[in-house]
Design an enzyme around this catalytic site. Structure first.
Site, PDB file in Angstrom:
ATOM      1  N   GLU A 264       0.838  -1.196   0.000  1.00  0.00           N
ATOM      2  CA  GLU A 264       0.000   0.000   0.000  1.00  0.00           C
ATOM      3  C   GLU A 264       0.874   1.247   0.000  1.00  0.00           C
ATOM      4  O   GLU A 264       1.940   1.243   0.633  1.00  0.00           O
ATOM      5  CB  GLU A 264      -0.923   0.005   1.223  1.00  0.00           C
ATOM      6  CG  GLU A 264      -1.950  -1.116   1.211  1.00  0.00           C
ATOM      7  CD  GLU A 264      -2.930  -1.035   2.386  1.00  0.00           C
ATOM      8  OE1 GLU A 264      -2.802  -0.108   3.219  1.00  0.00           O
ATOM      9  OE2 GLU A 264      -3.822  -1.899   2.477  1.00  0.00           O
ATOM     10  N   HIS A 282      -8.283   1.006   1.599  1.00  0.00           N
ATOM     11  CA  HIS A 282      -8.079   0.929   3.058  1.00  0.00           C
ATOM     12  C   HIS A 282      -9.018   1.916   3.772  1.00  0.00           C
ATOM     13  O   HIS A 282      -8.591   2.770   4.557  1.00  0.00           O
ATOM     14  CB  HIS A 282      -6.629   1.227   3.426  1.00  0.00           C
ATOM     15  CG  HIS A 282      -6.205   0.571   4.718  1.00  0.00           C
ATOM     16  ND1 HIS A 282      -4.955   0.053   4.910  1.00  0.00           N
ATOM     17  CD2 HIS A 282      -6.875   0.349   5.877  1.00  0.00           C
ATOM     18  CE1 HIS A 282      -4.861  -0.459   6.129  1.00  0.00           C
ATOM     19  NE2 HIS A 282      -6.021  -0.292   6.746  1.00  0.00           N
TER      20      HIS A 282
END
Length: 531
Positions: A264, A282
């Protein structure tokens, strides 16, 4: 005494920053600093506390540079961006806020279950494109289906509750879930293989550890029903993404809702091109309520610790509530002094430690008392140690630690007894706190006494023979050592005896050598305590 100083290096709400200020803490709010590693490294030694979100990386290098740092507070659940072993070795408490975003993350998981079951994002895109592909998006009901919850802690329990309200059957896998808790939640506790075999939907809510990394992999997919749907709002890496892609291609998995990724931010990922995969960036904790909650919680927790010594939601330290801190504080001090006594009096390597909690003390927060005892025990050999780092250092040295609790067994309402074993001896000391809150030694080597603890003390072992007290008075008197308190104890007349002297200042080694030169003295040690 200067006020504690806290650095907020990520974006926390102004409400949280104001909490620090209102509590009398000197706070620097620098929300972009976490992205500047070098600048953060250059100033971190000024602070007692560090409040962060996910942008700041509390690496080993940063922690080593943090000379004054006592606590790191993570506004959120995940602490992947904190080197916890390094912080623990340095004696820094690491806190998170496990409850602040539980509802938000659970709701996002439920939303993804609906989205995957009914293919909502794809249907929305198709309809906006002017198509009317009603037959293409044939979804499935969730009513009556079996939901497998992997990890039934705070968030998993909320997901289970919501799913039960939606008339789903819930099975849960969690090594720490008791049968009683499962019954209370209304879920069936099963092993992982059973969950994989029975679930129509699977949702993950477990932390990332060495045991859970890649828990959903090719072998796990092989055990699942064909057509299973999977949701992950916990941590990227719990699912092996390459294996999920293959399972989606083969039809083993009918759909997936993925909020977290192995890497990420995820700007490229093979899952993005897979049909019936709903991807979100997220967002599990991304609601205004959750962001405010975790920020406020971390500010309150850090303030309570820096000002009162209360510890809550710590990853590497037993919790001490604000309510119990005043009651526990004198016994924490006692525990440290018991450890310090044995640590200074013992010269050979310690192999085993037993800590006995008797009476009222057995009902206290004994995990904190154990940590304090171990800190005192190894401080003579490792000066830079505290309640956070001590258990780790003791474990690294291979010392076995055991705890015993028992009901009141003597004249004292409650006491602590520390026993250590080395290769050639066993040594023990017990103590308690009276109503004045001052720690006292009440037993050494199973010999009873009542000794006030001072900064400078002399511990003697001797034979119970006439003239010993007079000799000690003479030697110390002629050398200008003033005795503030003198306690004696013996097992039997003429047998082994001990003496504990509280003196006004350090005693020169030459004076102790003179004491040791007398036949009735078997040992004499100078001890020092942090009063």
């Amino acid at each position: 005494m200067a006020a504690p100083k806290v650095l907020v290096s990520d974006k926390l709400s102004e409400t949280a920053v104001q909490i620090f200020r209102d509590r009398g803490i000197d706070v620097d709010f620098m929300p972009e600093l976490g992205k500047d590693k070098e600048k953060l490294l250059s100033i971190i030694d000024q602070y007692d506390g560090l409040a962060i979100r996910s942008a700041t990386k509390a690496t080993e290098k940063l922690i080593e540079a943090a000379a004054k740092l006592k606590v790191i507070g993570r506004a959120g659940i995940g602490v992947d961006n904190v080197d916890i072993p390094a912080a623990s070795r340095k004696g820094i408490i690491v806190m998170n806020t496990p409850f602040g975003n539980s509802i938000t993350t659970a709701e996002h998981a439920i939303a993804l279950i609906f989205a995957v079951a009914r293919e909502l994002p794809a249907a929305d895109t198709s309809t906006r494109a002017g198509k009317w592909e009603k037959s293409k998006f044939m979804g499935v009901e969730i009513t009556g289906k079996t939901l497998g919850v992997i990890g039934c802690g705070n968030i998993g329990a909320v997901v289970a509750s919501r799913a039960i309200g939606l008339k789903m059957n819930v099975v849960a896998f969690d090594p720490f879930l008791s049968e009683e808790r499962a019954v209370k939640l209304g879920v069936e506790k099963v092993d992982l293989d059973t969950l994989l075999a029975r679930a129509d939907f699977i949702t993950l809510h477990t932390p990332m550890t060495d045991k859970t990394r890649g828990i959903i992999n090719a072998a796990a997919f092989a055990k699942m029903k064909t057509g299973v749907r999977i949701v992950n709002c916990a941590r990227g890496g719990l699912i092996v993404e390459a294996d999920l892609v293959e399972a989606l291609k083969s039809g083993k998995v009918a759909g997936a809702g993925i909020d977290v990724f192995e890497t990420e931010p995820a700007t490229e990922n093979p899952l993005f091109d897979m049909p019936n995969v709903v991807c979100t960036p997220h967002l599990g904790a991304s609601t205004s309520e959750a962001q405010e909650n975790v920020a406020v919680q971390v500010a309150e927790q850090m303030s309570d610790y820096l000002l009162k010594g209360a510890v809550s939601n710590a990853i590497n330290m037993p919790s001490i509530t604000a309510e119990e801190a005043p009651v526990l504080k004198p016994f924490v001090k006692l525990a440290e002094m018991l450890g310090a006594f044995v640590g200074q009096a013992t010269e050979s390597a310690i192999q085993e430690v037993e800590i006995l909690f008797d009476g009222s003390v057995s009902e206290m927060n004994t995990r904190a008392l154990i940590s304090a005892t171990l800190a005192g025990l190894i401080r003579p050999q490792v000066a830079d140690v505290n309640m956070v780092s001590a258990p780790i250092m003791v474990k690294e040295r291979g010392i076995q630690v055991s705890e015993v609790k028992r009901d009141k067994s003597g004249v004292f309402d409650g006491y602590i007894k520390l026993t250590v074993k080395t290769a050639n001896q066993t040594r023990s000391v017990a103590g308690t706190c009276f109503v004045d809150g001052k720690p006292r030694f009440i037993q050494i080597k199973d010999i009873n006494l009542d000794a006030e603890i001072g900064r400078h003390m002399i511990y003697l072992t001797n034979k119970d023979t006439p003239g010993t007290i007079g000799m000690l008075g003479t030697v110390f008197g002629k050398n200008g050592v003033n005795i503030a308190n003198f306690q004696l104890g013996r097992k039997d007349q003429g047998g082994d005896a001990i003496a504990l002297l509280y003196v006004d200042g350090p005693v020169p080694e030459a004076v102790l050598d003179e004491v040791r030169s007398h036949d009735q003295i078997t040992s004499a040690k100078a001890l020092q305590f942090d009063i």
